[in-house]
Design a protein around this motif. Sequence first.
Motif, PDB file in Angstrom:
ATOM      1  N   ALA A   9       7.158  -1.854  -5.644  1.00  0.00           N
ATOM      2  CA  ALA A   9       5.940  -1.594  -6.401  1.00  0.00           C
ATOM      3  C   ALA A   9       5.651  -2.758  -7.336  1.00  0.00           C
ATOM      4  O   ALA A   9       6.555  -3.503  -7.735  1.00  0.00           O
ATOM      5  CB  ALA A   9       6.073  -0.300  -7.201  1.00  0.00           C
ATOM      6  N   LEU A  10       4.386  -2.883  -7.696  1.00  0.00           N
ATOM      7  CA  LEU A  10       3.988  -3.904  -8.656  1.00  0.00           C
ATOM      8  C   LEU A  10       4.152  -3.428 -10.089  1.00  0.00           C
ATOM      9  O   LEU A  10       4.566  -4.197 -10.962  1.00  0.00           O
ATOM     10  CB  LEU A  10       2.528  -4.306  -8.413  1.00  0.00           C
ATOM     11  N   MET A  11       3.821  -2.149 -10.326  1.00  0.00           N
ATOM     12  CA  MET A  11       3.888  -1.638 -11.694  1.00  0.00           C
ATOM     13  C   MET A  11       4.544  -0.261 -11.776  1.00  0.00           C
ATOM     14  O   MET A  11       5.478  -0.068 -12.529  1.00  0.00           O
ATOM     15  CB  MET A  11       2.470  -1.579 -12.302  1.00  0.00           C
ATOM     16  N   VAL A  12       4.042   0.693 -10.983  1.00  0.00           N
ATOM     17  CA  VAL A  12       4.466   2.084 -11.110  1.00  0.00           C
ATOM     18  C   VAL A  12       5.643   2.356 -10.178  1.00  0.00           C
ATOM     19  O   VAL A  12       5.530   2.147  -8.963  1.00  0.00           O
ATOM     20  CB  VAL A  12       3.309   3.044 -10.786  1.00  0.00           C
ATOM     21  N   PRO A  13       6.799   2.808 -10.679  1.00  0.00           N
ATOM     22  CA  PRO A  13       7.943   3.126  -9.808  1.00  0.00           C
ATOM     23  C   PRO A  13       7.674   4.345  -8.954  1.00  0.00           C
ATOM     24  O   PRO A  13       6.862   5.205  -9.304  1.00  0.00           O
ATOM     25  CB  PRO A  13       9.081   3.379 -10.807  1.00  0.00           C
ATOM     26  N   ARG A  14       8.382   4.415  -7.823  1.00  0.00           N
ATOM     27  CA  ARG A  14       8.197   5.503  -6.869  1.00  0.00           C
ATOM     28  C   ARG A  14       9.547   6.144  -6.553  1.00  0.00           C
ATOM     29  O   ARG A  14      10.569   5.471  -6.577  1.00  0.00           O
ATOM     30  CB  ARG A  14       7.559   4.987  -5.574  1.00  0.00           C
ATOM     31  N   PRO A  15       9.551   7.442  -6.230  1.00  0.00           N
ATOM     32  CA  PRO A  15      10.823   8.121  -5.938  1.00  0.00           C
ATOM     33  C   PRO A  15      11.324   7.898  -4.527  1.00  0.00           C
ATOM     34  O   PRO A  15      12.489   8.149  -4.249  1.00  0.00           O
ATOM     35  CB  PRO A  15      10.491   9.596  -6.166  1.00  0.00           C
ATOM     36  N   GLY A  16      10.483   7.446  -3.613  1.00  0.00           N
ATOM     37  CA  GLY A  16      10.858   7.362  -2.211  1.00  0.00           C
ATOM     38  C   GLY A  16      11.648   6.144  -1.863  1.00  0.00           C
ATOM     39  O   GLY A  16      11.966   5.332  -2.729  1.00  0.00           O
ATOM     40  N   PRO A  17      11.963   5.975  -0.590  1.00  0.00           N
ATOM     41  CA  PRO A  17      11.685   6.882   0.536  1.00  0.00           C
ATOM     42  C   PRO A  17      12.453   8.207   0.436  1.00  0.00           C
ATOM     43  O   PRO A  17      13.458   8.284  -0.254  1.00  0.00           O
ATOM     44  CB  PRO A  17      12.145   6.094   1.756  1.00  0.00           C
ATOM     45  N   GLN A  18      11.933   9.197   1.135  1.00  0.00           N
ATOM     46  CA  GLN A  18      12.528  10.523   1.075  1.00  0.00           C
ATOM     47  C   GLN A  18      13.961  10.498   1.604  1.00  0.00           C
ATOM     48  O   GLN A  18      14.229   9.963   2.684  1.00  0.00           O
ATOM     49  CB  GLN A  18      11.692  11.512   1.892  1.00  0.00           C
ATOM     50  N   GLY A  19      14.882  11.066   0.819  1.00  0.00           N
ATOM     51  CA  GLY A  19      16.272  11.151   1.232  1.00  0.00           C
ATOM     52  C   GLY A  19      17.080   9.881   1.047  1.00  0.00           C
ATOM     53  O   GLY A  19      18.257   9.844   1.411  1.00  0.00           O
ATOM     54  N   ALA A  20      16.484   8.836   0.491  1.00  0.00           N
ATOM     55  CA  ALA A  20      17.202   7.575   0.313  1.00  0.00           C
ATOM     56  C   ALA A  20      18.174   7.675  -0.856  1.00  0.00           C
ATOM     57  O   ALA A  20      17.899   8.347  -1.855  1.00  0.00           O
ATOM     58  CB  ALA A  20      16.220   6.436   0.078  1.00  0.00           C
ATOM     59  N   ASP A  21      19.299   6.985  -0.720  1.00  0.00           N
ATOM     60  CA  ASP A  21      20.295   6.934  -1.791  1.00  0.00           C
ATOM     61  C   ASP A  21      21.148   5.695  -1.580  1.00  0.00           C
ATOM     62  O   ASP A  21      21.089   5.047  -0.536  1.00  0.00           O
ATOM     63  CB  ASP A  21      21.166   8.193  -1.800  1.00  0.00           C
TER      64      ASP A  21
END
Length: 296
Positions: free
Chosen positions: A275-287
């Motif tokens: 992302a450029l500015m806003v963080p994201r929770p995905g990808p789904q199931g990633a760890d």
Amino acid sequence: MSQLHTALGVVGIGLTLRNAFQQAGGWYSRPLGSLITAQPSTSFAAACALSQTRSLARPANTVGFDPWSFFDYRKFIYPDVYDPNEALLCNRYKTHGSVVEQYVPPKPFSHWNPLLDPELDRRTKYFNFRLYTSFVCYRSLWGFSKSDLQTRILTAYKSVNMALASGDMRYAEPYVTESMLLRLTGEVSRRGRAARVEWRIVSEPQPQDIQLVSGAVVQNPLKQGRLHFVQWTARVPSRQVVAVYDARGNLIAGDPNKELDVVDYWVFERPIIKALMVPRPGPQGADWRLLDRLQT
């Protein structure tokens, strides 16, 4: 005449506001939920049919420009689910597959002038790698925390070693990539079922004792979209006891009464939506998962 013009102007403004509010009813018909609490669908078909669903959900009397047709916050926060292109990449590539930067532990300075010593360049390079990787993680990963990553690494370290000692890969499966799981299974198979391994940690490290010595950020193999992979090389110190016995119970390696100071360098990886500015929770199931164990 001035009073008449004023009255007509007021009536005109009222009609304009009424029409605007009627159209706003369609504009504000965004999907349910907030930017944080929205629960994305895990169905790829739902992501592909998103535009059709939104068009059917619009009120029949809605006319004019619909800004939500161009901005859907679900696609912005969860592109791996609601953006068909990003969803295809995330479903296809779960790991980069190889270590981008092979870490070399620091060595003592050998030149009388440290500014001319190649070791200084190597340490500076790793410092820049750590700085950039930390910046990308904090900017792109929702809720990223260095302490959480260190705790995850420590749990994975104990679980993987337990899996190797017992031969039960169920201990390691949640913490390793698919390729790493196959390699661990091969190590156990080559050892033979008759062999028995005794392993335990005498002095367990704390999460803060785990050092993130190098980092790397690499794009997916297709070099398309925002899917990237972050790799952290972790230095894990510990004091262990290791002993290997054959089928007859004879000691063939290690010593059950000797404690060893062990330092391992493990590489952990996680896919992210850069992302450029806003963080994201995905990808789904990633760890964060173990990608490789470096031989130093």
